[in-house]
Design an enzyme around this catalytic site. Structure first.
Site, PDB file in Angstrom:
ATOM      1  N   LYS A  12      -7.915   7.180 -19.268  1.00 10.88           N
ATOM      2  CA  LYS A  12      -8.502   7.649 -20.515  1.00 10.88           C
ATOM      3  C   LYS A  12      -7.195   7.464 -21.406  1.00 10.88           C
ATOM      4  CE  LYS A  12     -12.029   8.325 -18.526  1.00 10.88           C
ATOM      5  NZ  LYS A  12     -12.632   9.487 -17.691  1.00 10.88           N
ATOM      6  N   ARG A  38       0.860  -1.169   0.006  1.00  8.97           N
ATOM      7  CA  ARG A  38       0.064   0.169   0.084  1.00  8.97           C
ATOM      8  C   ARG A  38       1.006   1.255  -0.064  1.00  8.97           C
ATOM      9  NH1 ARG A  38      -1.398   1.646   4.603  1.00  8.97           N
ATOM     10  NH2 ARG A  38      -2.339  -0.393   5.304  1.00  8.97           N
ATOM     11  N   ASP A  66      -7.195  19.345 -13.947  1.00  5.45           N
ATOM     12  CA  ASP A  66      -7.506  18.104 -14.332  1.00  5.45           C
ATOM     13  C   ASP A  66      -7.338  18.168 -16.038  1.00  5.45           C
ATOM     14  OD1 ASP A  66      -8.956  15.786 -15.464  1.00  5.45           O
ATOM     15  OD2 ASP A  66     -10.746  15.938 -14.471  1.00  5.45           O
ATOM     16  N   TYR A 117     -16.530  17.426 -15.275  1.00  8.24           N
ATOM     17  CA  TYR A 117     -16.884  15.835 -15.089  1.00  8.24           C
ATOM     18  C   TYR A 117     -18.077  15.560 -14.196  1.00  8.24           C
ATOM     19  CZ  TYR A 117     -16.083  10.886 -15.072  1.00  8.24           C
ATOM     20  OH  TYR A 117     -16.422   9.399 -15.256  1.00  8.24           O
TER      21      TYR A 117
HETATM   22  C1  LIG Z   1     -12.916   9.916 -16.308  1.00 13.02           C
HETATM   23  C2  LIG Z   1     -12.568  11.076 -15.634  1.00 13.02           C
HETATM   24  C3  LIG Z   1     -12.543  11.338 -14.572  1.00 13.02           C
HETATM   25  C4  LIG Z   1     -12.689  10.405 -13.403  1.00 13.02           C
HETATM   26  O1  LIG Z   1     -11.751   9.228 -13.760  1.00 13.02           O
HETATM   27  P1  LIG Z   1     -11.852   7.787 -13.628  1.00 13.02           P
HETATM   28  O2  LIG Z   1     -10.777   7.273 -13.738  1.00 13.02           O
HETATM   29  O3  LIG Z   1     -13.176   7.371 -14.177  1.00 13.02           O
HETATM   30  O4  LIG Z   1     -12.043   7.543 -11.691  1.00 13.02           O
HETATM   31  C5  LIG Z   1     -12.072  12.636 -13.979  1.00 13.02           C
HETATM   32  N1  LIG Z   1     -12.226  13.645 -14.887  1.00 13.02           N
HETATM   33  C6  LIG Z   1     -12.294  13.420 -16.408  1.00 13.02           C
HETATM   34  C7  LIG Z   1     -12.091  14.604 -17.064  1.00 13.02           C
HETATM   35  C8  LIG Z   1     -12.592  12.518 -16.629  1.00 13.02           C
HETATM   36  O5  LIG Z   1     -12.874  12.133 -18.172  1.00 13.02           O
END
Ligand SMILES: *Cc1c(COP(=O)(O)O)cnc(C)c1O
Length: 379
Positions: A195, A46, A170, A98
């Protein structure tokens, strides 16, 4: 080291045990000690794991940061940032956000006494009027999901530095290939590595990158204390994905442009949201802070008809109707009923997420096939 070299070599060393060029998957929870406390840097997975460590070094290198942290999902990474807050603290966030981030902020952290202001940030000057003595963090997403608004990171940095606030960006949609928020002055970069970084729609993962040691130490403490880490197999997969990030992104950008231009010329389409268009409201900022415009394109049909939008996404053959984005394959989504269904209708319509809005994650297939698919689906 330049970016394309970083994707392959950034923070990576051949394995110390056997010289394996690719990072071994250390599928272990614990590490032998010669005497109590006498270990080789790893005690319990962890806290640290060598495969995860290799990935965290890669994250740091890609974003030109000093410290990288990997989490079990993008939301777990955001959650770790929010744990820097205390009851009574205030956060100013992009309003076009998001859906899962909005849900985490409003359904979890509001109950812990943290106050959120959701602000349209395409005009950075608007932010200052929301700042109080309790404000601690500005949360920015750019390009935004799904409206592809562009937020001027440098302009927001000026405000965050003046008021001594943390600025987190982000960077999921842009990726470090297109945009480097730390270089523009942000304190924290966050990714859903699910992504583009992973890039193959086969792993859920989150990332944070920072430059400041004190901030990194706080986040490592939270990562270990709260425990939302990723496993070594997933770390390996994302490291493998990252090695082709720059090549994939080039094709995502090329195909994204072709699809955006096709839709823009289609008589049945009302609006196409893509920052590469000269008439996009913040096109000049996109041009200055991004290397290209990415593979995400949203659009709406004339007449804003819900049934028509549903028919289009159902008719697509090469584009798969599915949540998520950033993989090699093209995906289509209907935000109002899918990714953004957790945002109340009046809230989401204020930001443009209307019933006819369709979001495309344009993959790296042949663009002629993608355009032909859209053509037959729109009719
Ligand atoms: C998918 C996404 C998230 C969340 O991420 P997860 O890996 O699904 O928890 C946050 N911000 C954006 C812009 C995203 O596309």
């Amino acid at each position: 080291m330049k970016f394309n070299t970083k994707t392959i070599h950034g923070g990576q060393e051949p394995d110390v045990a056997h010289g394996s060029v690719m990072p071994p998957i250390y599928q272990t929870t614990t590490y032998a000690q010669s005497t109590p406390g006498g270990h080789k840097g790893y005690e319990y997975s962890r806290t640290h794991n060598p495969t995860r460590h290799a990935l965290e070094q890669s994250f740091a290198s890609l974003e030109s940061g000093n410290y990288g942290l990997a989490f079990g999902s993008g939301l777990a990474a955001i959650d770790a940032v929010l744990k820097l807050m205390k009851p009574g603290d205030e956060v100013i966030s992009t309003n076009d956000l998001y859906g899962g981030t909005y849900r985490l902020f409003t359904k979890i952290y509001e109950d812990f006494g943290i106050k959120f202001h959701f602000v349209g940030m395409h005009n950075a000057d608007k932010i200052e009027s929301y700042i109080t003595s309790k404000t601690k963090l500005i949360w920015v997403e750019t390009p935004t999901n799904p409206m592809m608004n562009i937020i001027d990171i440098k302009a927001i940095t000026k405000i965050s530095k003046k008021h001594n606030l943390l600025l987190a960006v982000d960077n999921t949609f842009a990726t470090p290939y297109l945009q480097q928020p730390l270089d523009l002055g942000a304190d924290i970069v966050m990714h859903s590595a699910t992504k583009y970084l992973g890039g193959h729609s086969d792993v859920v993962m989150g990332a944070l990158v920072v430059r400041d040691k004190e901030l990194a130490d706080k986040l490592y403490f939270i990562q270990n204390a709260s425990g939302a880490i990723c496993g070594p197999q997933d770390a390996f997969l994302v490291l493998r994905g990252i090695k082709t990030l720059h090549v994939r992104m080039q094709r995502h950008c090329e195909n994204g442009r072709a699809v955006a231009e096709f839709l823009d010329n289609h008589p049945k389409i009302e609006n196409v949201y893509w920052p590469g268009f000269k008439n996009h409201p913040n096109h000049d900022i996109a041009k200055s802070q991004m290397k290209d415009f990415g593979g995400m394109v949203s659009f709406r049909t004339k007449g804003n008809n819900y049934e028509e939008a549903i028919k289009i996404v159902e008719n697509l053959n090469i584009f798969t109707l599915a949540e998520s984005l950033g993989g090699v394959e093209s995906l289509a989504g209907h935000p109002a009923s899918m990714t953004h269904a957790s945002i109340p209708k009046d809230e989401r319509e204020k930001t443009g997420v209307v019933d006819s809005l369709i979001r495309l994650s344009v993959g790296i297939e042949d663009k002629e096939d993608l355009i032909a698919d859209l053509k037959q689906a729109i009719g």
